[in-house]
Design a protein around this motif. Sequence first.
Motif, PDB file in Angstrom:
ATOM      1  N   ARG A 166       0.813  -1.213   0.000  1.00 52.42           N
ATOM      2  CA  ARG A 166       0.000   0.000   0.000  1.00 52.42           C
ATOM      3  C   ARG A 166       0.847   1.265   0.000  1.00 52.42           C
ATOM      4  O   ARG A 166       0.534   2.218  -0.695  1.00 52.42           O
ATOM      5  N   TRP A 167       1.953   1.295   0.780  1.00 52.62           N
ATOM      6  CA  TRP A 167       2.757   2.519   0.855  1.00 52.62           C
ATOM      7  C   TRP A 167       3.501   2.763  -0.450  1.00 52.62           C
ATOM      8  O   TRP A 167       3.768   3.911  -0.812  1.00 52.62           O
ATOM      9  N   ASP A 196      -2.706   9.724   5.988  1.00 46.90           N
ATOM     10  CA  ASP A 196      -3.217   8.449   6.507  1.00 46.90           C
ATOM     11  C   ASP A 196      -3.073   8.303   8.032  1.00 46.90           C
ATOM     12  O   ASP A 196      -3.977   7.874   8.703  1.00 46.90           O
ATOM     13  N   ARG A 197      -1.863   8.636   8.566  1.00 46.01           N
ATOM     14  CA  ARG A 197      -1.616   8.512  10.005  1.00 46.01           C
ATOM     15  C   ARG A 197      -1.523   9.908  10.612  1.00 46.01           C
ATOM     16  O   ARG A 197      -0.797  10.757  10.066  1.00 46.01           O
ATOM     17  N   ASP A 223       1.502   4.458  16.322  1.00 47.37           N
ATOM     18  CA  ASP A 223       0.666   4.894  15.197  1.00 47.37           C
ATOM     19  C   ASP A 223      -0.757   5.127  15.732  1.00 47.37           C
ATOM     20  O   ASP A 223      -1.407   4.185  16.213  1.00 47.37           O
ATOM     21  N   ASN A 271      -3.469   5.404  14.352  1.00 48.36           N
ATOM     22  CA  ASN A 271      -4.507   4.576  13.727  1.00 48.36           C
ATOM     23  C   ASN A 271      -4.741   3.275  14.491  1.00 48.36           C
ATOM     24  O   ASN A 271      -5.851   2.750  14.506  1.00 48.36           O
ATOM     25  N   TRP A 291       4.275  -2.619  13.157  1.00 41.99           N
ATOM     26  CA  TRP A 291       3.447  -3.406  12.241  1.00 41.99           C
ATOM     27  C   TRP A 291       4.277  -4.493  11.547  1.00 41.99           C
ATOM     28  O   TRP A 291       4.038  -4.813  10.383  1.00 41.99           O
ATOM     29  N   ASP A 347      -5.953  -3.363   3.857  1.00 41.23           N
ATOM     30  CA  ASP A 347      -5.115  -2.757   2.813  1.00 41.23           C
ATOM     31  C   ASP A 347      -5.263  -3.419   1.456  1.00 41.23           C
ATOM     32  O   ASP A 347      -4.818  -2.873   0.460  1.00 41.23           O
ATOM     33  N   LYS A 395      -8.863   0.109   1.207  1.00 40.06           N
ATOM     34  CA  LYS A 395      -8.822   1.567   1.287  1.00 40.06           C
ATOM     35  C   LYS A 395      -8.176   2.018  -0.024  1.00 40.06           C
ATOM     36  O   LYS A 395      -7.005   1.732  -0.257  1.00 40.06           O
TER      37      LYS A 395
HETATM   38  C1  GAL Z   1      -1.693   2.032   9.262  1.00 44.71           C
HETATM   39  C2  GAL Z   1      -2.480   2.158   8.010  1.00 44.71           C
HETATM   40  C3  GAL Z   1      -2.892   0.815   7.533  1.00 44.71           C
HETATM   41  C4  GAL Z   1      -1.708  -0.127   7.436  1.00 44.71           C
HETATM   42  C5  GAL Z   1      -0.806  -0.042   8.626  1.00 44.71           C
HETATM   43  C6  GAL Z   1       0.496  -0.797   8.423  1.00 44.71           C
HETATM   44  O1  GAL Z   1      -1.343   3.286   9.723  1.00 44.71           O
HETATM   45  O2  GAL Z   1      -3.621   2.968   8.208  1.00 44.71           O
HETATM   46  O3  GAL Z   1      -3.534   0.972   6.283  1.00 44.71           O
HETATM   47  O4  GAL Z   1      -1.017   0.071   6.290  1.00 44.71           O
HETATM   48  O5  GAL Z   1      -0.533   1.280   8.975  1.00 44.71           O
HETATM   49  O6  GAL Z   1       1.258  -0.289   7.380  1.00 44.71           O
END
Ligand code: GAL
Length: 381
Positions: free
Chosen positions: A56-57, A130-131, A190, A192, A230, A289, A309
């Motif tokens: 995703r990144w 995002d974060r 994070d 999130n 993560w 993701d 997403k």
């Molecule tokens: C979060 C993000 C997720 C996921 C996770 C790990 O901040 O919102 O979509 O990617 O990090 O990378």
Amino acid sequence: MNKRFAIVSVGAALALGLSACGGGGAGSTAPGESATSAAPADVTVGVAMPTQTSQRWIDDGNNVKSGLEALGYNVDLQYANDDIPTQASQISTMINNGDKVLIVASIDGTALSSQLADAAAAGIKIISYDRLIRGTENVDFYVSFDNYKVGVQQGQSLLTGLGILNADGSENPAATGPFNVELFAGSLDDNNATFFYNGAMDTLKPYIDSGVIVVPSGQTDISQIATQQWKTDVAQKRMETLLTSADSGVTLNGVLAPADIISRGIITALANDGYGQGGKAFPIVTGQDADIDNVKLINDGQQYSTIFKDTRLLAEEAIKVTGDYLSGNEPEANNTTDYDNGNKVVPSYLLESTVVTKDNIKTVLIDSGYYTQEQVDKGQK
Ligand code: GAL
């Protein structure tokens, strides 16, 4: 609507805005000088992404870069390999180079305060991507998804996969369990991670309280189930430890995983323990993701769900906000209440997310052009 057209129309509006308010002046702007007087070719936007370990990144970085470049801007895209000092120094370099806007997906949301103070002093706008960046006044806008809702969707899809909820969301009274479920959360630095956890736990807790769901390890607090940075291998190790301790001799029915990068570690540990072989079914494993490797795992029946997403839309939003700042406009927020970073409530634009299971890979991911069927079959972009 065709994405390219959308980006081009923003570009046209921007070009008009810039020439109307700044006389379309060419020539470089010095650090700190207002960017609104500069032509796009003289503006560099710094994009700081956390890591390339998750698809995703990589997509986020590429989408933001190509969209801004299509508008004529220069882009300095950097990945920090999940290393906090590396990200801080990349941002310092962007400031010293005279970048006009910074788009930052932070590793540790609290670790960038001194760099961002320098950026603000130089008149640079800071978009949290995002974060949420926390513990500083110096963040102007937040573009993300409704992160609490993502957690709710993860909890609901776990309940649906277990058969506790029917497909229409109603309860199935025949599913009394008890279902054995272990829980994982994201990285505590994070912001999130807490939103995902809260959304999922608010959804699952009534079933844990009533005994329909049992957590064999008893580990339900976010501090016990978090996954530092993560990392796939950290999640794999915790799952392995559980399988040889609390879950040994137990048939696991479900695992709440907050992101695909974590689901992959969990699934590896489960497979090594014999799940998916000899009639021992894989538990219901969630994710987030729609990483291409995990979409294949879903297609193959090893992972149950992910939360999609659309990174194309998030990039588009970040580009729109960048354009607003560079043309001297205030970007439009759709949430001005939920994202308090400890110093201020950051105006936010939140997008919607979608649960994906094997049943809707085609309609959600392939028909929208996010992936091709071939990529899904291969598990590779
Ligand atoms: C979060 C993000 C997720 C996921 C996770 C790990 O901040 O919102 O979509 O990617 O990090 O990378």
